[in-house]
Design a protein around this motif. Structure first.
Motif, PDB file in Angstrom:
ATOM      1  N   ASP A 168       0.820  -1.208   0.000  1.00  0.00           N
ATOM      2  CA  ASP A 168       0.000   0.000   0.000  1.00  0.00           C
ATOM      3  C   ASP A 168       0.854   1.258   0.000  1.00  0.00           C
ATOM      4  O   ASP A 168       0.377   2.334  -0.395  1.00  0.00           O
ATOM      5  CB  ASP A 168      -0.921   0.014   1.223  1.00  0.00           C
ATOM      6  N   ARG A 171       1.097   1.932  -3.597  1.00  0.00           N
ATOM      7  CA  ARG A 171      -0.254   2.173  -4.133  1.00  0.00           C
ATOM      8  C   ARG A 171      -0.760   3.538  -3.711  1.00  0.00           C
ATOM      9  O   ARG A 171      -1.663   4.105  -4.343  1.00  0.00           O
ATOM     10  CB  ARG A 171      -1.210   1.066  -3.684  1.00  0.00           C
ATOM     11  N   TRP A 227       3.950  -0.199 -10.348  1.00  0.00           N
ATOM     12  CA  TRP A 227       3.946   0.998  -9.506  1.00  0.00           C
ATOM     13  C   TRP A 227       5.370   1.523  -9.290  1.00  0.00           C
ATOM     14  O   TRP A 227       5.633   2.721  -9.438  1.00  0.00           O
ATOM     15  CB  TRP A 227       3.318   0.683  -8.150  1.00  0.00           C
ATOM     16  N   ASN A 274      -8.439  -6.101   0.418  1.00  0.00           N
ATOM     17  CA  ASN A 274      -7.254  -6.120  -0.439  1.00  0.00           C
ATOM     18  C   ASN A 274      -6.474  -7.432  -0.350  1.00  0.00           C
ATOM     19  O   ASN A 274      -5.456  -7.596  -1.006  1.00  0.00           O
ATOM     20  CB  ASN A 274      -6.334  -4.928  -0.155  1.00  0.00           C
ATOM     21  N   GLU A 312      -4.446 -10.319  -5.401  1.00  0.00           N
ATOM     22  CA  GLU A 312      -3.498  -9.653  -6.295  1.00  0.00           C
ATOM     23  C   GLU A 312      -2.657 -10.617  -7.124  1.00  0.00           C
ATOM     24  O   GLU A 312      -1.905 -10.194  -7.990  1.00  0.00           O
ATOM     25  CB  GLU A 312      -2.562  -8.733  -5.492  1.00  0.00           C
TER      26      GLU A 312
END
Length: 336
Positions: free
Chosen positions: A95, A98, A129, A170, A237
């Motif tokens: 995260d 993200r 990312w 998540n 994910e």
């Protein structure tokens, strides 16, 4: 060499520290105070002055510590390295990168990543990312303590299923919830264990087949995993994290989503599942066929030994820093 590991995210820093010590290096683990860590992102701005004071404390430690290598975990904490004015490696975990999609943090995270001497990311799904900001970012597999997380005999009174991931969206916890509901309908006596934590905790608590435990000290996890026949990890994910790897190291069959065989050059021996029906079917198959479950568990242990041994991962980190020191020594000799 003398290493500083800053911020122990999912025990990655402590495992790297142990691996580096096993290779003969002095390693210190520095922990930030993480004021307001449980607050929503925007409310964290309210505790920004406290966090800044803590970052200045850590920066002072890094400046005074005369470390050969500084390794900082979680993207925005790279700002501690910026404040310290020392070269640092930045290790991204999820995260944190993200959050590049969130306006309040985007600029700070980009600054921390761009100023880093090098950037690692802990799971393959983070590549887009990280490389959008640092094209040279490198996947560093999570280091696993194979001595602590090791195979153990299955006790006669072993419970059925242990949900090892956080009960959060998540992690795919909504799919796991639906899978447990399907399993309970078909197997009224099913026994499921989970650890409270995550926005779906209340929903799991309502299921009569689920026993919720309070957050467990990490040293209890190997014994807890050993008392279950099947482990369910994140199914969202396509990447497996530290807790899934530790379950595999315990030679228990792990149900999880895995889509990154190309990164490893080999399929992980997890039982792949991404939908509630797939999770439920995989759990039933493993519960009904002990031979298959044991074979998957044994293969899982071997795979983690090959790809995630803490000492081997520490050797990669050491090699990068030695190369940096050698490059710097070469420049210094040329300048002289």
């Amino acid at each position: 060499m003398r290493f500083a590991q800053v911020n122990d995210v999912a025990s990655v820093a402590s495992e790297l520290a142990a691996g580096l010590r096993a290779r003969g290096h002095e390693t210190e683990l520095l922990q930030p105070r993480l004021y307001g860590a449980s607050l929503p992102p925007l409310l964290k701005l309210a505790v920004a002055p406290l966090r800044l004071a803590d970052w200045l404390r850590l920066a002072w430690r890094l400046r005074r510590g005369r470390y050969d290598a500084v390794h900082i975990h979680y993207a925005y904490l790279g700002l501690v390295g910026v404040l310290a004015g020392v070269p640092y490696v930045l290790h991204c975990h999820g995260d944190d990168v993200r959050d590049l999609a969130r306006r309040p943090w985007r600029g700070l995270i980009r600054l921390a990543m761009r100023r880093a001497a090098h950037v690692y990311y802990s799971t393959p799904d983070l590549e887009p990312w990280c490389r959008a900001v640092r094209p040279d970012a490198e996947f560093l597999p999570n280091p696993v303590d194979l001595a602590t997380f090791r195979p153990a005999p299955l006790p006669p009174d072993a419970r059925d299923v242990f949900i090892i991931c956080a009960l959060a969206e998540n992690k795919g916890a909504g799919k796991i919830l639906a899978a447990v509901e399907q399993l309970t309908a078909r197997r009224p006596g099913l026994r499921v264990t989970a650890i409270a934590g995550g926005e779906l905790t209340r929903a799991f608590e309502r299921l009569p087949s689920v026993v919720l435990l309070l957050r467990q000290p990490r040293e209890r996890l190997p014994a807890l995993m050993a008392r279950h026949r099947v482990l369910i990890g994140q199914v969202h994910e396509g990447a497996i994290g530290m807790v899934e790897l530790e379950g595999m190291a315990c030679a228990r069959p792990v149900i999880a989503s895995f889509r990154f065989a190309d990164v490893y050059g080999a399929e992980a021996p997890v039982v792949h599942a991404e939908t509630p029906a797939q999770v439920a079917e995989a759990a039933e198959r493993l519960l009904d066929d002990r031979v298959v479950a044991e074979a998957v568990g044994a293969a899982s242990r071997r795979w983690v030994e090959q790809h995630h041994d803490a000492v081997r991962i520490a050797a990669r980190v050491e090699a990068w820093h030695r190369a940096r020191i050698d490059r710097r020594a070469g420049r210094d000799s040329v300048d002289a």
